[in-house]
Design a protein around this motif. Structure first.
Motif, PDB file in Angstrom:
ATOM      1  N   VAL A 191       0.844  -1.204   0.000  1.00  0.00           N
ATOM      2  CA  VAL A 191       0.000   0.000   0.000  1.00  0.00           C
ATOM      3  C   VAL A 191       0.874   1.247   0.000  1.00  0.00           C
ATOM      4  CG1 VAL A 191      -1.658   1.331   1.361  1.00  0.00           C
ATOM      5  CG2 VAL A 191      -1.967  -1.136   1.090  1.00  0.00           C
ATOM      6  N   SER A 192       1.949   1.210   0.789  1.00  0.00           N
ATOM      7  CA  SER A 192       2.866   2.346   0.849  1.00  0.00           C
ATOM      8  C   SER A 192       3.551   2.574  -0.496  1.00  0.00           C
ATOM      9  CB  SER A 192       3.915   2.103   1.936  1.00  0.00           C
ATOM     10  OG  SER A 192       4.922   3.093   1.906  1.00  0.00           O
ATOM     11  N   ILE A 193       3.971   1.496  -1.150  1.00  0.00           N
ATOM     12  CA  ILE A 193       4.604   1.620  -2.468  1.00  0.00           C
ATOM     13  C   ILE A 193       3.644   2.275  -3.452  1.00  0.00           C
ATOM     14  CG2 ILE A 193       5.365   0.267  -4.469  1.00  0.00           C
ATOM     15  CD1 ILE A 193       6.692  -1.675  -2.492  1.00  0.00           C
ATOM     16  N   ASP A 194       2.396   1.843  -3.436  1.00  0.00           N
ATOM     17  CA  ASP A 194       1.407   2.437  -4.340  1.00  0.00           C
ATOM     18  C   ASP A 194       1.250   3.928  -4.065  1.00  0.00           C
ATOM     19  OD1 ASP A 194      -0.906   2.145  -6.305  1.00  0.00           O
ATOM     20  OD2 ASP A 194      -1.920   2.995  -4.553  1.00  0.00           O
ATOM     21  N   ARG A 195       1.139   4.278  -2.813  1.00  0.00           N
ATOM     22  CA  ARG A 195       0.951   5.689  -2.445  1.00  0.00           C
ATOM     23  C   ARG A 195       2.144   6.537  -2.882  1.00  0.00           C
ATOM     24  NH1 ARG A 195       0.468   4.893   2.573  1.00  0.00           N
ATOM     25  NH2 ARG A 195       2.630   5.326   3.150  1.00  0.00           N
ATOM     26  N   GLU A 196       3.352   6.038  -2.650  1.00  0.00           N
ATOM     27  CA  GLU A 196       4.541   6.840  -2.923  1.00  0.00           C
ATOM     28  C   GLU A 196       4.892   6.909  -4.408  1.00  0.00           C
ATOM     29  OE1 GLU A 196       5.736   8.779  -0.760  1.00  0.00           O
ATOM     30  OE2 GLU A 196       4.535   7.959   0.885  1.00  0.00           O
ATOM     31  N   PHE A 197       4.331   6.006  -5.218  1.00  0.00           N
ATOM     32  CA  PHE A 197       4.545   6.097  -6.662  1.00  0.00           C
ATOM     33  C   PHE A 197       3.596   7.100  -7.317  1.00  0.00           C
ATOM     34  CE2 PHE A 197       7.006   2.005  -7.243  1.00  0.00           C
ATOM     35  CZ  PHE A 197       8.030   2.574  -7.983  1.00  0.00           C
ATOM     36  N   ARG A 198       2.562   7.487  -6.619  1.00  0.00           N
ATOM     37  CA  ARG A 198       1.612   8.420  -7.209  1.00  0.00           C
ATOM     38  C   ARG A 198       2.182   9.841  -7.165  1.00  0.00           C
ATOM     39  NH1 ARG A 198      -2.874   6.294  -8.682  1.00  0.00           N
ATOM     40  NH2 ARG A 198      -3.957   8.298  -8.775  1.00  0.00           N
ATOM     41  N   PRO A 199       1.681  10.746  -8.029  1.00  0.00           N
ATOM     42  CA  PRO A 199       2.203  12.120  -8.047  1.00  0.00           C
ATOM     43  C   PRO A 199       2.221  12.736  -6.649  1.00  0.00           C
ATOM     44  CG  PRO A 199       0.756  11.771  -9.913  1.00  0.00           C
ATOM     45  CD  PRO A 199       0.660  10.524  -9.069  1.00  0.00           C
ATOM     46  N   GLY A 200       3.357  13.323  -6.309  1.00  0.00           N
ATOM     47  CA  GLY A 200       3.547  13.897  -4.989  1.00  0.00           C
ATOM     48  C   GLY A 200       4.266  12.976  -4.030  1.00  0.00           C
ATOM     49  N   GLY A 201       4.412  11.696  -4.398  1.00  0.00           N
ATOM     50  CA  GLY A 201       5.056  10.729  -3.523  1.00  0.00           C
ATOM     51  C   GLY A 201       6.566  10.701  -3.689  1.00  0.00           C
ATOM     52  N   VAL A 202       7.235  10.107  -2.712  1.00  0.00           N
ATOM     53  CA  VAL A 202       8.695  10.031  -2.714  1.00  0.00           C
ATOM     54  C   VAL A 202       9.199   9.230  -3.909  1.00  0.00           C
ATOM     55  CG1 VAL A 202      10.693   9.120  -1.466  1.00  0.00           C
ATOM     56  CG2 VAL A 202       8.883  10.315  -0.216  1.00  0.00           C
ATOM     57  N   LEU A 203       8.573   8.090  -4.192  1.00  0.00           N
ATOM     58  CA  LEU A 203       9.038   7.247  -5.291  1.00  0.00           C
ATOM     59  C   LEU A 203       8.743   7.893  -6.642  1.00  0.00           C
ATOM     60  CD1 LEU A 203       7.998   3.718  -3.950  1.00  0.00           C
ATOM     61  CD2 LEU A 203      10.215   4.873  -3.762  1.00  0.00           C
ATOM     62  N   HIS A 204       7.637   8.598  -6.732  1.00  0.00           N
ATOM     63  CA  HIS A 204       7.323   9.315  -7.971  1.00  0.00           C
ATOM     64  C   HIS A 204       8.429  10.318  -8.286  1.00  0.00           C
ATOM     65  CE1 HIS A 204       5.321  12.199 -10.662  1.00  0.00           C
ATOM     66  NE2 HIS A 204       4.542  11.187 -11.019  1.00  0.00           N
ATOM     67  N   ALA A 205       8.929  11.009  -7.267  1.00  0.00           N
ATOM     68  CA  ALA A 205       9.986  12.006  -7.468  1.00  0.00           C
ATOM     69  C   ALA A 205      11.296  11.369  -7.909  1.00  0.00           C
ATOM     70  CB  ALA A 205      10.195  12.796  -6.179  1.00  0.00           C
ATOM     71  N   ARG A 206      11.481  10.103  -7.562  1.00  0.00           N
ATOM     72  CA  ARG A 206      12.724   9.417  -7.927  1.00  0.00           C
ATOM     73  C   ARG A 206      12.700   8.882  -9.358  1.00  0.00           C
ATOM     74  NH1 ARG A 206      13.519   6.096  -2.189  1.00  0.00           N
ATOM     75  NH2 ARG A 206      13.931   7.963  -0.922  1.00  0.00           N
ATOM     76  N   LEU A 207      11.558   8.936  -9.996  1.00  0.00           N
ATOM     77  CA  LEU A 207      11.479   8.543 -11.408  1.00  0.00           C
ATOM     78  C   LEU A 207      11.927   9.738 -12.241  1.00  0.00           C
ATOM     79  CD1 LEU A 207       8.089   6.584 -11.409  1.00  0.00           C
ATOM     80  CD2 LEU A 207      10.410   5.672 -11.196  1.00  0.00           C
ATOM     81  N   ASP A 208      13.231   9.955 -12.233  1.00  0.00           N
ATOM     82  CA  ASP A 208      13.818  11.173 -12.790  1.00  0.00           C
ATOM     83  C   ASP A 208      14.538  10.952 -14.111  1.00  0.00           C
ATOM     84  OD1 ASP A 208      15.912   9.653 -11.881  1.00  0.00           O
ATOM     85  OD2 ASP A 208      16.603  11.097 -10.369  1.00  0.00           O
ATOM     86  N   GLY A 209      14.401   9.745 -14.675  1.00  0.00           N
ATOM     87  CA  GLY A 209      15.072   9.464 -15.937  1.00  0.00           C
ATOM     88  C   GLY A 209      16.559   9.233 -15.812  1.00  0.00           C
ATOM     89  N   SER A 210      17.059   9.086 -14.584  1.00  0.00           N
ATOM     90  CA  SER A 210      18.499   8.907 -14.385  1.00  0.00           C
ATOM     91  C   SER A 210      18.997   7.565 -14.897  1.00  0.00           C
ATOM     92  CB  SER A 210      18.858   9.066 -12.904  1.00  0.00           C
ATOM     93  OG  SER A 210      18.109   8.158 -12.108  1.00  0.00           O
ATOM     94  N   THR A 211      18.104   6.588 -15.016  1.00  0.00           N
ATOM     95  CA  THR A 211      18.413   5.314 -15.664  1.00  0.00           C
ATOM     96  C   THR A 211      17.211   4.959 -16.537  1.00  0.00           C
ATOM     97  OG1 THR A 211      17.382   3.713 -14.153  1.00  0.00           O
ATOM     98  CG2 THR A 211      19.534   4.623 -13.490  1.00  0.00           C
TER      99      THR A 211
END
Length: 261
Positions: A191-211
């Motif tokens: 549930v936490s992974i889902d929340r953080e992948f959504r816009p505004g979440g920590v994981l969403h911010a890490r999807l920065d195209g660095s790889t």
């Protein structure tokens, strides 16, 4: 009392093979022209192996279109837990006609353990671009409903009301949710992974195209998220949740609120 793996492994060989054959979807046998009685193909070559070592807490089924094939089309490992429960310890489903991606070996031919010990980045990129998920060396056979139906029949026959597994990857956990599995351990993390992948979440911010595995659009799909997790986007390594299925019952769990698989 429910049957144990030990008791199954002690059965006479022919009886045991008939008993375990319910774990093989009939479509697989038809697809590869394998006789369900002899497990031989049209050339009279046996294509299914049942590995059932006596006094050991596991058995395995290995089905190949041809015994010389590099990869099994269907591989299943079932074991007894220390608490007497039955677990699906490992499962592989491959389309032998699909292109192969060598994500399981590195450039030096060393085993990557499906990318968990070391990685073959060029092959992983090719696999991702072809629409595969982490740990897949070939496309699958779109057989999850058939597999679960076989598992339900088998575990019901041996007298187990529940059976267990630990998904190797995020996408596998979501597929098992859709198949009716629930969580013993790890639902809060999912549930936490889902929340953080959504816009505004920590994981969403890490999807920065660095790889290539952290494409900004990857939050939307199960596979995209799974590749990002495989690439280390979490704060800690992926830990497989523990899941279970009640025979004949769909758990109704859904922790993914993205846009597609």
């Amino acid at each position: 009392m429910p049957l144990s793996v030990y008791e199954i492994n002690k059965m006479p060989e022919k009886e045991r093979e008939r008993f375990l054959s319910v774990l093989i979807p009939s479509r697989f046998l038809e697809m590869f022209s394998i006789d369900p009685g002899t497990f031989e193909n049209n050339d009279g070559v046996r294509c299914v192996k049942f590995i059932c070592p006596e006094n050991m807490p596991f058995f395995q089924i290995d089905l190949r279109r041809d015994p010389r094939d590099r990869d099994a089309a269907y591989f299943l490992d079932v074991s007894n837990s220390p608490f007497g429960q039955m677990e699906i310890s490992f499962i592989i489903v491959n389309d032998p006609d699909g292109e192969r991606f060598d994500i399981d070996v590195d450039e030096n031919g060393q085993d990557t353990y499906f990318g968990t010990a070391r990685r073959n980045l060029p092959e992983e990129i090719r696999a991702m671009q072809a629409g595969l998920a982490p740990a897949q060396v070939r496309r699958g056979l779109r057989a999850m409903p058939e597999l679960i139906a076989c598992w339900e029949r088998f575990f019901g026959q041996v007298g187990h009301r529940f059976y267990f597994l630990e998904p190797l990857s995020y996408n596998s956990a979501i597929l098992y949710e859709r198949g009716g599995f629930q969580y013993v351990r790890g639902k809060e993390k999912m549930v936490s992974i889902d929340r953080e992948f959504r816009p505004g979440g920590v994981l969403h911010a890490r999807l920065d195209g660095s790889t290539p595995f952290r494409d900004p659009e990857h939050w939307k799909t199960v596979r995209g998220r799974s590749w990002a997790i495989h690439d280390g986007v979490l704060d800690e390594p992926w830990e497989s949740p523990k899941m279970y299925k009640t025979v004949g019952v769909h758990g109704g769990v859904s922790t993914f609120t993205g846009e597609g698989y």
